[in-house]
Write a protein that holds these residues in place. Structure first.
Motif: not given
Lengths: 246, 263
Positions: A219-232
């Motif tokens: 879940s923590a990894t999923a969170l990092i991925m999601t944040v990266l995509v939303f950031l970009i």
């Protein structure tokens, strides 16, 4: 936190996230994901824009065929497309043997499970996307503007730099966003071409979720991925808005 | 060539896009037992093996079922929504449009994880239902966008004329609006079936013992054994994709299908 398991408290996921952001191995995976995605984005724009420009402006009948050839891979399975690189880069692969036969190296070098392999695979995957986004941008720019700039004495390179590229910037930004977000979230390519030695966030997530059943880490990894995509995507719409008002 | 730099970059780009696909096809016809290039002789034996390998055949049928059902559902939901967005005076139109445009940039692996946790663990749904929910959601934007692109070209006055001439709203829809939408719906359906059939990241965490999709089965196979059977299976998929692409190009045109997605 929809991707969190019902029985794992949110606090545990954030605790795990905090640990990850300090752990050198996890940081390496994050850094590798962002770094490779950036590299692929740059390569796709640098290769995709000239192809799109040429396809949009060439009067040749062949440009339609080349456009179809560029778009067709989008419909083709990622597994099929990535599998080709295994044949080329594998230990008995074509590229290694070619290098040996040409006498450039004595023993075929390790090409598979490297960063290079991932970059090649992801570039193959996302170049069509970059070409289409740039193509529709170039097609909207009046070719008369190029001619006017050339007629006024600007060189080809200067025309490209001062006229065509600024006018097509929104399309280039869209291309870069799609390629970056795609590279951060792609699974098949890092799985087949990077293996366990070149883990990216996606392969790491799958490992947590299906091999070690460590749901908090997944879940923590999923969170990092999601944040990266939303950031970009946030960054890109910000650039888009700025471009529209200036 | 008047533009040497452009030409060089274009050649590199096309080599990276196309050459690996050529290698897949070339190794599929090998007579040998390993993935090697150049291949050892020519034969069709790996095609035989791939078509006779039960896990692949079963998974192919499963994937096709899933793709067709998810596409059907996505169209059933997506077409009315598109109509509502374009023809109706929907409050929060921008929000709805934004909602249906977003999934293309959502990390599918994360969505898969969320569906796994919420539907399979939380609500005790089986693999197939969960996959169907996920794939339908993923295919919705295709249906909305591609249908919307063709609807935007249609003249609303046609519909009004039909109504003015005494047609019921239902009749106006089926006799006037639907024929206008048909190419868009057709291309959306084609693209959506292909995309669903090929999906890995969303399906990955939702596999079960009794329901596995083809791309994930192929990935697992590649990891275990390094023989040309996957090359043969890939070549068959490639051939099918080429046929679909030609049909799509003949009926609506490539540029329109994909142009509708990216704009």
């Amino acid at each position: 936190m929809l991707f969190a398991p019902p029985d794992v408290p949110t606090t545990e996921i954030f605790a795990r996230l905090g640990e990850m952001l300090k752990d050198p191995y996890d940081l390496e995976v994050i850094g590798r994901t962002v770094g490779l995605a950036l590299a692929v984005t740059i390569i796709c724009v640098v290769l995709g824009f000239p192809i799109a420009y040429w396809l949009a402006r060439s009067p040749s009948r062949w440009s339609g065929v080349f456009l179809a050839v560029a778009i067709f891979p989008l419909m083709l399975s990622n597994v099929v497309r990535t599998f080709g690189w295994l044949v080329i880069l594998g230990s008995k692969g074509a590229l290694g043997q070619l290098l040996v036969q040409l006498g450039i190296v004595d023993v075929a070098p390790q090409l598979l499970y490297t960063k290079l392999a991932i970059v090649l695979g992801l570039t193959q995957l996302f170049l069509p996307l970059a070409i289409i986004s740039c193509y529709s941008a170039v097609a909207q720019v009046d070719p008369g503007l190029d001619d006017a700039s050339r007629g006024l004495g600007a060189s080809r390179i200067r025309t490209m730099w001062n006229v065509v590229i600024p006018l097509t910037m929104p399309g280039i930004v869209v291309a870069a966003t799609l390629v970056f977000a795609g590279s951060v979230t792609a699974y098949t390519t890092p799985y087949l071409l990077g293996g366990s030695s070149q883990r990216m966030l996606s392969t790491q997530l799958f490992n947590y979720a299906s091999t070690t059943l460590d749901w908090a880490s997944a879940s923590a990894t999923a969170l990092i991925m999601t944040v990266l995509v939303f950031l970009i995507s946030g960054l890109s719409s910000l650039i888009g808005r700025k471009g529209a008002t200036s | 060539m008047k533009r040497p730099i452009t030409a060089a970059l274009a050649v590199i780009g096309y080599v990276i896009m196309i050459v690996p696909i050529i290698f897949v096809v070339a190794t599929a016809f090998t007579a040998g037992n390993v993935l090697r290039f150049p291949p050892d002789g020519i034969s069709l034996r790996w095609f035989d093996e791939a078509l006779g390998y039960e896990p692949f055949v079963e998974a192919a049928i499963s994937s096709l079922e899933l793709a067709v059902l998810a596409t059907g559902l996505a169209l059933l939901i997506g077409v009315p929504v598109t109509l509502a967005i374009h023809r109706g005076k929907l409050p929060g139109k921008g929000l709805v449009e934004g909602l249906f445009l977003s999934p293309l940039i959502v990390p599918e692996l994360v969505v898969g994880l969320a569906l796994f946790q919420q539907l399979m663990i939380g609500m005790d749904l089986d693999n197939f239902s969960t996959l169907l929910v996920g794939h339908t959601a993923l295919m919705l934007p295709y249906a909305v966008r591609v249908t919307g692109a063709s609807l935007a070209l249609a003249d609303p006055a046609l519909e009004e004329a039909a109504r003015g001439l005494g047609a019921s709203p239902l009749r106006a829809f089926f006799n006037v609006t639907l024929p206008v939408l048909r190419p868009g719906i057709f291309s959306a359906a084609l693209l959506s079936v292909v995309t669903s059939f090929n999906n890995v990241p969303l399906s990955l965490l939702l596999q079960g013992r009794d329901f596995r999709t083809l791309p994930v089965t192929m990935l697992d196979y590649v990891q275990q054994s390094y023989d040309p059977m996957v090359a043969a299976a890939s070549t068959l998929i490639l051939a099918a994709t080429v046929v679909i692409a030609v049909v799509a190009e003949r009926t609506v045109g490539f540029a329109k299908i994909f142009g509708g997605i990216n704009q």
